[in-house]
Design a protein around this motif. Structure first.
Motif, short mmCIF file in Angstrom:
data_model
loop_
_atom_site.label_atom_id
_atom_site.label_comp_id
_atom_site.label_asym_id
_atom_site.label_seq_id
_atom_site.Cartn_x
_atom_site.Cartn_y
_atom_site.Cartn_z
N ARG A 260 11.48 -5.94 -8.26
CA ARG A 260 12.33 -7.19 -8.05
C ARG A 260 12.11 -7.89 -6.71
N SER A 261 10.95 -7.79 -6.25
CA SER A 261 10.72 -8.49 -5.02
C SER A 261 11.04 -9.86 -5.02
N HIS B 173 13.67 -1.63 -11.71
CA HIS B 173 13.53 -1.49 -10.00
C HIS B 173 13.45 -0.10 -10.08
N SER B 174 13.55 0.69 -8.75
CA SER B 174 13.45 1.80 -8.42
C SER B 174 14.69 2.46 -8.80
N ARG C 220 2.75 0.59 -6.98
CA ARG C 220 2.32 1.81 -6.96
C ARG C 220 1.09 1.88 -7.88
N VAL D 100 0.16 -6.82 -11.81
CA VAL D 100 0.24 -7.57 -10.50
C VAL D 100 -0.28 -6.80 -9.31
N ILE E 60 -2.16 -4.69 -6.48
CA ILE E 60 -3.28 -4.57 -5.91
C ILE E 60 -3.45 -3.34 -4.77
N THR F 267 -3.01 -16.43 -8.53
CA THR F 267 -2.00 -16.66 -7.33
C THR F 267 -2.73 -17.73 -6.57
P1 NDP Z 1 7.39 -4.75 -3.28
O1 NDP Z 1 7.01 -3.34 -2.66
O2 NDP Z 1 8.15 -5.77 -2.39
O3 NDP Z 1 8.61 -4.56 -4.63
C1 NDP Z 1 7.95 -3.32 -5.37
C2 NDP Z 1 9.31 -3.43 -6.41
O4 NDP Z 1 8.88 -2.43 -7.18
C3 NDP Z 1 10.61 -3.20 -6.02
O5 NDP Z 1 11.49 -4.18 -6.48
C4 NDP Z 1 10.97 -1.70 -6.29
O6 NDP Z 1 12.16 -1.52 -6.44
C5 NDP Z 1 10.17 -1.52 -7.36
N1 NDP Z 1 9.62 -0.08 -7.66
C6 NDP Z 1 9.16 0.59 -6.68
N2 NDP Z 1 9.22 1.87 -7.27
C7 NDP Z 1 9.41 1.93 -8.49
C8 NDP Z 1 9.87 2.92 -9.46
N3 NDP Z 1 9.33 4.16 -9.28
N4 NDP Z 1 10.15 2.45 -10.65
C9 NDP Z 1 10.75 1.23 -11.02
N5 NDP Z 1 10.53 0.14 -9.94
C10 NDP Z 1 10.14 0.66 -8.84
O7 NDP Z 1 6.23 -5.23 -3.79
P2 NDP Z 1 5.51 -6.72 -4.23
O8 NDP Z 1 6.41 -7.46 -5.33
O9 NDP Z 1 5.41 -7.72 -2.89
O10 NDP Z 1 4.21 -6.46 -4.75
C11 NDP Z 1 3.95 -5.75 -5.84
C12 NDP Z 1 2.52 -5.34 -6.24
O11 NDP Z 1 1.80 -6.62 -6.40
C13 NDP Z 1 1.75 -4.66 -4.85
O12 NDP Z 1 0.81 -3.78 -5.27
C14 NDP Z 1 1.27 -5.96 -4.03
O13 NDP Z 1 -0.04 -5.57 -3.29
C15 NDP Z 1 0.89 -6.72 -5.52
N6 NDP Z 1 0.91 -8.35 -5.22
C16 NDP Z 1 -0.32 -9.01 -5.78
C17 NDP Z 1 -0.56 -10.32 -5.65
C18 NDP Z 1 -1.53 -10.92 -6.24
O14 NDP Z 1 -1.97 -12.10 -5.92
N7 NDP Z 1 -2.37 -10.28 -7.19
C19 NDP Z 1 0.53 -11.15 -4.89
C20 NDP Z 1 1.82 -10.10 -4.22
C21 NDP Z 1 1.69 -9.02 -4.31
P3 NDP Z 1 13.48 -1.70 -5.25
O15 NDP Z 1 13.48 -3.11 -5.17
O16 NDP Z 1 14.69 -0.79 -5.94
O17 NDP Z 1 12.84 -0.83 -4.03
#
Ligand code: NDP
Length: 289
Positions: free
Chosen positions: A165-166, A192-193, A214, A232, A234, A275
């Protein structure tokens, strides 16, 4: 199983953008001009910014890369943002995130003029997106919409589970897929987490958008047969057989999951190129008619 190739889809869109740039030039208009601010020397950020600059050249845009030292103060960076806001030669610009910890990402995002905010992160653009008004859509979710649309993935009435949910990926993705538009009209679950029994939820999904951050988090036992998976994530992992010493993987365990699903985007070559192309589309939009 179909591969949702972001690389191929993005190439097609780049050709369309390049043709529009040529038409602008023929009509005596300026080339779209994207600027990027890169603070510090983080390897991943450097790679992303370089890819964006290279993509500009491919479609005939002008680009300007503003490199700033990691020690720059927040005030100095705000002054640079103001300078770009006021520079008529630049149609749109981005500030590559994350910024060093002594600088507030949010303060910088809010300082970017909404008319030049081609990353779509300014609260005004976010608010307009939620209301379905014209705006700059955030690049990654916008790219994913394009990937689904151009690969004829039906979304209407489908249950889409967005994991993560970023503000830049998961949250806007969930809003865009729930909108009354095409692509859109999904029934969306945003996980989300703190989500309980995630597997039970993802097993109901027709479409999964994995934005968890992750490596190989989504495994085969979490997806139903025939589902559509957009990865999504990386992550760099060590790989001695590769020349660089590493390779990229996503948030989905591709080897396990791909044999079970209807379509899946790979990493690399999936959401990443989409992207970048979405950023180009926003810059073309910023350049106006
Ligand atoms: P963030 O770390 O900001 O957000 C991750 C989200 O995942 C959070 O909402 C978190 O929850 C949730 N989460 C973490 N652990 C769990 C779990 N065990 N179960 C369920 N949900 C979980 O990451 P981003 O959104 O910025 O990026 C996600 C991925 O995408 C990364 O690998 C990043 O590198 C990649 N990325 C790729 C792009 C592209 O162009 N291909 C562009 C942007 C990102 P909570 O909110 O509760 O902490």
């Amino acid at each position: 199983m179909r591969i949702l190739s972001g690389k191929e889809t993005a190439e097609g869109i780049k050709l369309e953008i390049a043709a529009e740039v040529q038409a602008r030039i023929s009509a005596g208009k300026s080339k779209p001009h994207l600027a990027a601010i890169l603070v510090g020397d983080d390897g991943a950020s450097e790679t992303y910014v370089n890819a964006k600059v290279k993509a500009c050249a491919r479609v005939g845009f002008e680009s300007t890369l503003v490199r700033l030292d990691a020690s720059i103060s927040e005030e100095e960076l705000l002054a640079k943002v103001k300078e770009l806001n006021e520079d008529d030669r630049i149609h749109g610009f981005i500030v590559q995130l994350p910024l060093p910890s002594h600088i507030s990402d949010q303060k910088i995002i809010e300082a970017v003029s909404p008319e030049k905010d081609v990353d779509g992160f300014h609260p005004l653009n976010v608010g307009r997106m939620v209301l379905g008004l014209p705006c700059f859509l955030p690049a990654t979710p916008y790219g994913i919409l394009q990937l689904l649309q151009r690969n004829n993935i039906a979304t209407e009435g489908k249950h889409c589970v967005v994991v993560g949910r970023s503000h830049i990926v998961g949250s806007p993705m969930s809003i865009l897929l729930a909108r009354n538009s095409s692509p859109g009209n999904c029934t969306v679950t945003l996980a989300h987490s703190r989500t309980q029994d995630l597997k039970k939820i993802t097993l109901q999904a027709d479409i999964i958008i994995a934005a968890v951050g992750r490596p190989r988090f989504i495994t085969a036992d979490m997806v139903k047969e025939g589902a559509v998976i957009v990865d999504v994530g990386i992550h760099r992992i060590e790989d001695e057989s590769s020349k660089s010493g590493y390779r990229l993987i996503g948030d989905v365990d591709f080897d396990e999951v791909s044999s079970k699903v209807g379509a899946i985007s790979p990493v690399p070559g999936g959401v990443g190129p989409m992207t970048i192309v979405a950023l180009l589309k926003n810059t073309l939009q910023a350049a106006g008619n």
